[in-house]
Design a protein around this motif. Sequence first.
Motif, PDB file in Angstrom:
ATOM      1  N   VAL A 255      -5.949  -4.579 -19.036  1.00 40.78           N
ATOM      2  CA  VAL A 255      -5.608  -3.410 -18.229  1.00 40.78           C
ATOM      3  C   VAL A 255      -4.137  -3.086 -18.479  1.00 40.78           C
TER       4      VAL A 255
ATOM      5  N   MET B  95      -1.020  -0.489 -17.203  1.00 37.42           N
ATOM      6  CA  MET B  95      -0.656   0.454 -16.141  1.00 37.42           C
ATOM      7  C   MET B  95       0.818   0.814 -16.242  1.00 37.42           C
ATOM      8  N   THR B  96       1.171   1.909 -15.620  1.00 40.56           N
ATOM      9  CA  THR B  96       2.579   2.268 -15.569  1.00 40.56           C
ATOM     10  C   THR B  96       3.300   1.256 -14.673  1.00 40.56           C
TER      11      THR B  96
ATOM     12  N   GLY C 142       2.225   1.432 -11.285  1.00 36.06           N
ATOM     13  CA  GLY C 142       0.917   0.901 -10.911  1.00 36.06           C
ATOM     14  C   GLY C 142      -0.262   1.785 -11.240  1.00 36.06           C
ATOM     15  N   PHE C 143      -0.029   2.897 -11.867  1.00 35.47           N
ATOM     16  CA  PHE C 143      -1.153   3.763 -12.196  1.00 35.47           C
ATOM     17  C   PHE C 143      -1.844   3.240 -13.454  1.00 35.47           C
ATOM     18  N   VAL C 144      -3.152   2.991 -13.334  1.00 39.16           N
ATOM     19  CA  VAL C 144      -3.890   2.386 -14.442  1.00 39.16           C
ATOM     20  C   VAL C 144      -4.161   3.421 -15.532  1.00 39.16           C
TER      21      VAL C 144
ATOM     22  N   GLN D 219       5.458  -2.908  -2.900  1.00 45.34           N
ATOM     23  CA  GLN D 219       4.232  -2.330  -3.448  1.00 45.34           C
ATOM     24  C   GLN D 219       3.319  -3.444  -3.941  1.00 45.34           C
TER      25      GLN D 219
ATOM     26  N   LYS E 161      -0.120  -3.993  -6.082  1.00 44.59           N
ATOM     27  CA  LYS E 161      -1.160  -3.406  -6.910  1.00 44.59           C
ATOM     28  C   LYS E 161      -2.356  -4.341  -6.902  1.00 44.59           C
TER      29      LYS E 161
ATOM     30  N   GLU F 113      -7.488   4.293  -6.465  1.00 42.39           N
ATOM     31  CA  GLU F 113      -7.851   4.921  -7.731  1.00 42.39           C
ATOM     32  C   GLU F 113      -9.359   4.848  -7.953  1.00 42.39           C
TER      33      GLU F 113
ATOM     34  N   THR G 155      -3.480   0.735  -4.541  1.00 42.35           N
ATOM     35  CA  THR G 155      -2.075   0.367  -4.433  1.00 42.35           C
ATOM     36  C   THR G 155      -1.623   0.555  -2.993  1.00 42.35           C
TER      37      THR G 155
END
Lengths: 238, 208
Positions: free
Chosen positions: A94, A96-97, A100-102, B51, B53, B181, B187
């Motif tokens: 995986v 991700m940025t 946290g964006f996958v 944060q 994840k 997501e 998150t």
Amino acid sequence: MKKTMMRRFWNRRYFLKGFCLAVLLFGVSCSRAQRLEPLPSGLVPESEARCAAPFVTENWQFIHSIEASLGGEGAASVIGVTNVYPERRAAHCVMMTVEGFVLFDATFDQQLHVKRGVPPFESKAFAEGLMRDIALIFFKPFGKPTGSALSKAGSLTCRYERGDETVEDVCVNADDSWMIHQYRKGSLHRFIRTGTDRATGTKNGPFIPKELELTACGDHGYSLHLRLIDAKRLKEAE
Amino acid sequence: MRTGLRVLAKKLYPMAFLFVISGLFLGWTGNVKEFRKEARSVQSLSADFVQEKNLKILIQPIVSKGKFRFKKPDSLRWEYESPVRSILLMHNGDMRRFLEGQDGLREDHGPGKQGMQVVMGQISLWLSGNFENIPDFQATVEENRAIVLTPASASLSAFISRIELIPSDRPGVLRSVILYEGEDSYTTIRFENVKVNEDLPESLFVEP
């Protein structure tokens, strides 16, 4: 001019062939067009076991920050989570940025399955290239060494030859850092080098380096710098 | 379709930030009028954030920590201190992103940067209290006063399925934001030490 350069850099064609695990050029430059050198066909005693040391023998989860770039044109960073299952030579990756964006989620277990691929990470070519790089980093080359050599400095190199004109030289240095040179048709194709620091809690255990650099050679070469954030053993079910 | 995905990808990044950022401002009490009133009174904000994840693949969540600064009308500093240091700066319509690499902080030109440039316009929308007209999302209020945002289109919901904004007991401050997501990926961002209307120097939003 600068904008044009950036557009070019992030042009899909360049990005896919480059970023897909790419970064700064380090010690060995592909521009030297290194060629495969002969190695004695005999084996140094215990070389097979020593040369296998850099590779995982159990299931692990690694979290890395990955800095990728195409030569001097720029760099980008992502966080990569990689589960590796050496017995099956399978992996789950995986990316991700840092926020946290996958961006990418794929598994390879006999066959490739891309669960999520946000542009420009959606292509199958990207996923296949990524999985090949993961295999090169974490999995012991197929078969037994066909030759090995010990340098004066104590570096042991083992050669693994595959039937498809691919040769992999695994070099374990006296300080426990290690390198992999992968050649295709006699020319350097991939180069991996690690530092000597080990992940906390894994000293004297597996060769899990804190820093690892992968350089891909060729017209669309790239380089990656991986910095370990975390490493944990996986249970079979995970 | 692929073009659509690309557009979505560009929008997602700012959206994720948008909701995190604007969440701090909401002061959400379940009442749009009160929200507008609270929003008008906010001139600047600063906070620490944690944060987490969560992904199905992860043995443990990836925990990131950082600091957040905002000053009206359009200055923002969103800084991760660990595990990967990165700084997002927005000021006078310009947006820059810095990431720590081998040679220290460097300006990042990776995917997402362009998309971030639309964030400010959206933040302005939220700060104005124009809550009913948030592009691409529908907002509802749940019994626990949490506001839930759901994508208005199926194509967007493939990337962000739901966003929850959880208010704290302190008026004008959110406790956390949860961004889903998908089933296996979400998150959570918790805000701590929130300070409202402090004097924040301009340099904070210009220099990494």
